[in-house]
Design an enzyme around this catalytic site. Structure first.
Site, PDB file in Angstrom:
ATOM      1  N   SER A   1      36.562  40.615  33.559  1.00  0.00           N
ATOM      2  CA  SER A   1      36.539  41.644  32.516  1.00  0.00           C
ATOM      3  C   SER A   1      37.088  41.100  31.198  1.00  0.00           C
ATOM      4  CB  SER A   1      37.385  42.845  32.948  1.00  0.00           C
ATOM      5  OG  SER A   1      37.023  43.250  34.246  1.00  0.00           O
TER       6      SER A   1
HETATM    7  N1  SAH Z   1      39.439  41.900  38.280  1.00  0.00           N
HETATM    8  C1  SAH Z   1      38.408  40.929  38.378  1.00  0.00           C
HETATM    9  C2  SAH Z   1      37.088  41.514  37.942  1.00  0.00           C
HETATM   10  C3  SAH Z   1      36.013  41.221  38.936  1.00  0.00           C
HETATM   11  S1  SAH Z   1      34.487  42.064  38.716  1.00  0.00           S
HETATM   12  C4  SAH Z   1      38.754  39.663  37.643  1.00  0.00           C
HETATM   13  O1  SAH Z   1      39.804  39.611  36.976  1.00  0.00           O
HETATM   14  O2  SAH Z   1      38.022  38.697  37.735  1.00  0.00           O
HETATM   15  C5  SAH Z   1      34.585  43.290  39.962  1.00  0.00           C
HETATM   16  C6  SAH Z   1      34.624  42.822  41.376  1.00  0.00           C
HETATM   17  O3  SAH Z   1      34.595  43.981  42.216  1.00  0.00           O
HETATM   18  C7  SAH Z   1      33.448  41.965  41.835  1.00  0.00           C
HETATM   19  O4  SAH Z   1      33.939  40.741  42.273  1.00  0.00           O
HETATM   20  C8  SAH Z   1      32.829  42.760  42.982  1.00  0.00           C
HETATM   21  O5  SAH Z   1      32.359  41.956  44.049  1.00  0.00           O
HETATM   22  C9  SAH Z   1      34.004  43.610  43.427  1.00  0.00           C
HETATM   23  N2  SAH Z   1      33.668  44.801  44.210  1.00  0.00           N
HETATM   24  C10 SAH Z   1      32.659  45.683  44.045  1.00  0.00           C
HETATM   25  N3  SAH Z   1      32.704  46.637  45.006  1.00  0.00           N
HETATM   26  C11 SAH Z   1      33.790  46.351  45.782  1.00  0.00           C
HETATM   27  C12 SAH Z   1      34.368  46.933  46.949  1.00  0.00           C
HETATM   28  N4  SAH Z   1      33.857  48.035  47.535  1.00  0.00           N
HETATM   29  N5  SAH Z   1      35.467  46.360  47.472  1.00  0.00           N
HETATM   30  C13 SAH Z   1      36.020  45.249  46.923  1.00  0.00           C
HETATM   31  N6  SAH Z   1      35.504  44.643  45.842  1.00  0.00           N
HETATM   32  C14 SAH Z   1      34.413  45.175  45.275  1.00  0.00           C
END
Ligand code: SAH
Length: 268
Positions: free
Chosen positions: A112
């Site tokens: 993000s």
């Molecule tokens: N906070 C992260 C942002 C990652 S993007 C960072 O700093 O990099 C959001 C993430 O949420 C993705 O990796 C995606 O695979 C995950 N995601 C989506 N649905 C999810 C679920 N039900 N449980 C766990 N992770 C999930």
């Protein structure tokens, strides 16, 4: 490596870990000799000033911009200044690591924007003087936000549904030796009951509604911050939702529009 059942995510120990392989991000920043038609001249190839071994200046510049954008929580600003974001992105993207932009982290997911991360963390912390207690993060991704959270709360439980990213986050975080970050592999829509109740829950992926499990696992007095779709008719439109769990019930506030990857169920 064993796959864990979605309903039984496993706390992975692994912190602090022993091995510290040199990372590509550290290795890109030397001026290189470039041969032109005439004599050999020494010239920086990419001019990624301030990154790598000395990224403090460029990171503090990012923090100054966040403050200008309206982030006022000094804890959040300090934590954003502490975590080296360039260690979480691929070598080719290192030069953009401190711009206010989301960047690809593989498997179709993104890290993000710093502006959004700091805004959500500020909302999560609102009204707290010191460290938050236990916090659950849904969507570990590359592990960046979990690292920032580790400076703001006592314990971070961060869950990811994609095995590849769960492993990537573990590798990325090894360098930082954050003893209070627990990475889980599983479906975050189910929360993580073993760590509950949580003082805070923060989601980095947006669904059509906030799963009931998150509400159940939130402590009374706790706060949840999550992107939520604005309805089935326009699932791509999302807004930040803040939910406070009080002794009298839930208080919901819809904040600004955001754009997050979708919240999905199950694991891959
Ligand atoms: N906070 C992260 C942002 C990652 S993007 C960072 O700093 O990099 C959001 C993430 O949420 C993705 O990796 C995606 O695979 C995950 N995601 C989506 N649905 C999810 C679920 N039900 N449980 C766990 N992770 C999930």
């Amino acid at each position: 490596m064993t796959l864990h059942k979605p309903s039984q995510p496993k706390v992975r120990p692994g912190f602090p870990a022993r091995l510290d392989a040199p990372r590509a991000a550290d290795l890109t920043l030397r001026p290189a000799a470039v041969r032109l038609a005439g004599p050999v001249v020494s010239k920086p190839v990419l001019a990624p000033q301030g990154l790598g071994m000395d990224s403090n200046a460029v990171r503090h510049n990012m923090v100054a911009k966040l403050a200008k954008q309206g982030i006022t929580d000094s804890w959040v600003l300090k934590a954003m200044g502490q975590v080296e974001r360039h260690r979480f992105v691929d070598t080719a993207l290192v030069n953009q690591a401190y711009e206010d932009t989301s960047l690809p982290i593989g498997l179709g997911q993104t890290i993000s924007k710093p502006g959004v991360v700091s805004r959500m963390l500020e909302l999560l912390r609102q009204g707290h003087a010191g460290h938050l207690g236990r916090v659950l993060e849904i969507g570990t991704g590359c592990g960046y936000q979990a690292a920032v959270l580790s400076h703001l709360c006592q314990e971070v439980y961060s869950i990811e549904r994609l095995r590849g990213l769960h492993d990537k986050a573990r590798n990325n975080l090894r360098y930082f030796r954050l003893a209070n970050v627990h990475l889980l592999f599983g479906d975050g829509m189910l929360g993580y009951a073993k760590g509950a109740p949580y003082a805070g829950i923060i989601a980095a992926a947006g669904g059509e509604a906030v799963p009931q499990a998150w509400i159940d696992q939130l402590a009374v007095g706790g706060r949840l911050v999550a992107p939520v779709s604005c309805g089935a008719a326009s699932p791509a439109r999302q807004a930040l939702m803040v939910i406070d769990k009080t002794a009298q019930g839930l208080r919901q506030t819809v904040m600004e529009a955001v754009h997050f990857v979708p919240l999905k169920s199950g694991v891959d």
